[in-house]
Motif scaffolding. Structure first.
Motif, short mmCIF file in Angstrom:
data_model
loop_
_atom_site.label_atom_id
_atom_site.label_comp_id
_atom_site.label_asym_id
_atom_site.label_seq_id
_atom_site.Cartn_x
_atom_site.Cartn_y
_atom_site.Cartn_z
N THR A 68 26.58 53.41 -9.11
CA THR A 68 26.67 52.24 -9.99
C THR A 68 25.31 51.56 -10.08
N GLY A 69 24.86 51.27 -11.31
CA GLY A 69 23.59 50.57 -11.52
C GLY A 69 23.81 49.12 -11.87
N LEU A 70 22.75 48.44 -12.23
CA LEU A 70 22.86 47.03 -12.58
C LEU A 70 23.78 46.80 -13.77
N VAL A 71 23.90 47.79 -14.65
CA VAL A 71 24.82 47.66 -15.78
C VAL A 71 26.25 47.44 -15.28
N GLY A 72 26.63 48.17 -14.22
CA GLY A 72 27.96 48.01 -13.67
C GLY A 72 28.19 46.63 -13.07
N TYR A 73 27.16 46.06 -12.45
CA TYR A 73 27.26 44.72 -11.89
C TYR A 73 27.33 43.67 -13.01
N ALA A 74 26.62 43.91 -14.10
CA ALA A 74 26.71 43.01 -15.24
C ALA A 74 28.09 43.11 -15.89
N GLU A 75 28.64 44.30 -15.91
CA GLU A 75 29.98 44.50 -16.47
C GLU A 75 31.03 43.77 -15.66
N ARG A 102 19.77 38.81 -14.74
CA ARG A 102 18.84 39.38 -15.73
C ARG A 102 19.51 40.50 -16.50
N ALA A 103 20.21 41.39 -15.80
CA ALA A 103 20.89 42.50 -16.47
C ALA A 103 21.95 41.98 -17.43
N PHE A 104 22.68 40.96 -17.01
CA PHE A 104 23.71 40.37 -17.88
C PHE A 104 23.06 39.78 -19.14
N ALA A 105 21.92 39.11 -18.95
CA ALA A 105 21.22 38.51 -20.09
C ALA A 105 20.80 39.57 -21.11
N LEU A 106 20.43 40.75 -20.62
CA LEU A 106 19.96 41.81 -21.51
C LEU A 106 21.10 42.59 -22.15
N HIS A 107 22.20 42.77 -21.42
CA HIS A 107 23.30 43.59 -21.92
C HIS A 107 24.38 42.78 -22.64
N HIS A 108 24.50 41.50 -22.33
CA HIS A 108 25.54 40.67 -22.94
C HIS A 108 24.97 39.32 -23.39
N TYR A 196 13.48 46.10 -13.58
CA TYR A 196 14.52 46.58 -14.49
C TYR A 196 14.31 46.03 -15.91
N ARG A 197 14.07 46.91 -16.83
CA ARG A 197 13.89 46.59 -18.25
C ARG A 197 12.93 45.40 -18.44
N ALA A 198 11.87 45.39 -17.65
CA ALA A 198 10.92 44.27 -17.73
C ALA A 198 10.34 44.12 -19.13
N GLU A 199 10.18 45.24 -19.83
CA GLU A 199 9.60 45.20 -21.17
C GLU A 199 10.52 44.52 -22.19
N ASP A 200 11.81 44.32 -21.82
CA ASP A 200 12.77 43.72 -22.74
C ASP A 200 13.04 42.25 -22.45
N LEU A 201 12.42 41.70 -21.41
CA LEU A 201 12.72 40.32 -21.03
C LEU A 201 12.36 39.32 -22.12
N GLY A 202 11.44 39.70 -23.00
CA GLY A 202 11.08 38.82 -24.10
C GLY A 202 12.19 38.60 -25.10
N SER A 203 13.25 39.40 -25.01
CA SER A 203 14.38 39.23 -25.93
C SER A 203 15.34 38.14 -25.48
N ILE A 204 15.17 37.62 -24.26
CA ILE A 204 16.06 36.55 -23.77
C ILE A 204 15.71 35.25 -24.49
N ARG A 205 16.68 34.69 -25.17
CA ARG A 205 16.42 33.53 -26.04
C ARG A 205 17.28 32.33 -25.69
N VAL A 206 17.55 32.14 -24.42
CA VAL A 206 18.30 30.96 -23.99
C VAL A 206 17.43 30.15 -23.03
#
Length: 277
Positions: A68-75, A102-108, A196-206
């Motif tokens: 199980t990866g961070l996606v599973g913990y976010a789920e 962080r994983a939850f912010a990126l996936h949901h 983890y997905r550090a390159e995508d952290l700029g997509s967090i908009r909250v």
């Protein structure tokens, strides 16, 4: 004194819930459980709906499946919010919980209204990475409490340990009583997923707050600054003379930081919703 009875989601996640208002979710660190948040539950519940839960492999929640990866913990968090019929929440993650947040912010992202990352890791140095990998090896060989004494020394000031021996003993027992496989699966993620997905952290908009203690050796102020720099508009708070377990050691101080941020974040979100409307 707030006394709560834990409940379970259909998937088996154990959680506590109290208070009314905007939902705020608390995610604990590796080897701990939802009980670490007692000071925050008392401090936040008069103004917010506070939800604390046990991560996979911890407390009364089920073990993660192998691999199980961070996606599973976010789920797991997504399922909890669905069960509670919470469409959006502010998520506060401590240490390993910060990685899950962080994983939850990126996936949901549609379910996130605010984000707080406390005493968490980002962009470890080679030396820091080697140290945490060695601790993972020790845990695999000797069990969850393999490095409990060293952990407690990193987590708490000497003064706090000396003044609160019963609480320190209880935390030591919590570490020792973890399910070995659940703990190891989680610790391996904690040890390896700081980027983890550090390159995508700029997509967090909250509205986002990244905070740590001045004296936290594993989740350093520099880590907090680097992480916040990746998230648009993120604030940074470094609490003077605090070590890793500052939510437990200094709950009033941490609560004030959280309450100030939550009030500001709610005002900001209400303004945005007003403009959109």
């Amino acid at each position: 004194m707030i006394r709560l009875t834990a409940e379970l989601t259909p998937a088996g996640t154990s959680y506590l819930e109290t208070g009314e208002g905007h939902p705020v979710v608390l995610i604990h660190g590796v080897g701990l459980n939802k009980e670490m948040w007692g000071g925050q539950i008392v401090g936040l519940a008069p103004q917010y709906r506070v939800i604390a839960y046990d991560m996979l492999g911890h407390g009364a929640s089920p073990r993660p499946q192998p691999g199980t990866g961070l996606v599973g913990y976010a789920e797991q968090l997504r399922e909890l919010l669905e069960h509670l019929q919470v469409p959006q929440a502010t998520v506060i993650g401590f240490s390993m919980g910060g990685l899950v947040a962080r994983a939850f912010a990126l996936h949901h992202p549609e379910q996130l209204e605010g984000l707080v990352i406390l005493n968490s890791v980002f962009n470890r140095s080679a030396e820091q990475r080697a140290g945490v990998i060695e601790r993972t090896r020790q845990a695999a060989e000797h069990g969850p409490d393999a490095n409990a004494e060293a952990a407690l020394s990193r987590w708490f000031s000497r003064e706090y340990q000396a003044a609160n021996p019963a609480q320190i003993a209880a935390i030591r027992q919590t570490l020792a009583s973890n399910d070995p496989q659940g703990y190891l699966t989680t610790y391996e993620l904690f040890a390896t997923q700081d980027m983890y997905r550090a390159e995508d952290l700029g997509s967090i908009r909250v509205p986002t707050l990244v905070a740590t203690g001045e004296l936290d050796p594993g989740s350093t102020p520099e880590m907090a600054r680097q992480l916040a720099a990746r998230i648009p508009g993120a604030q940074v708070a470094v609490l003077d003379e605090q070590r890793h377990m500052m939510p437990v050691e200094s709950p009033r101080l941490v609560n004030q930081v959280l309450l100030d941020f939550l009030q500001q974040a709610m005002s900001q979100q209400n303004s945005i919703k007003g403009i959109v409307a």
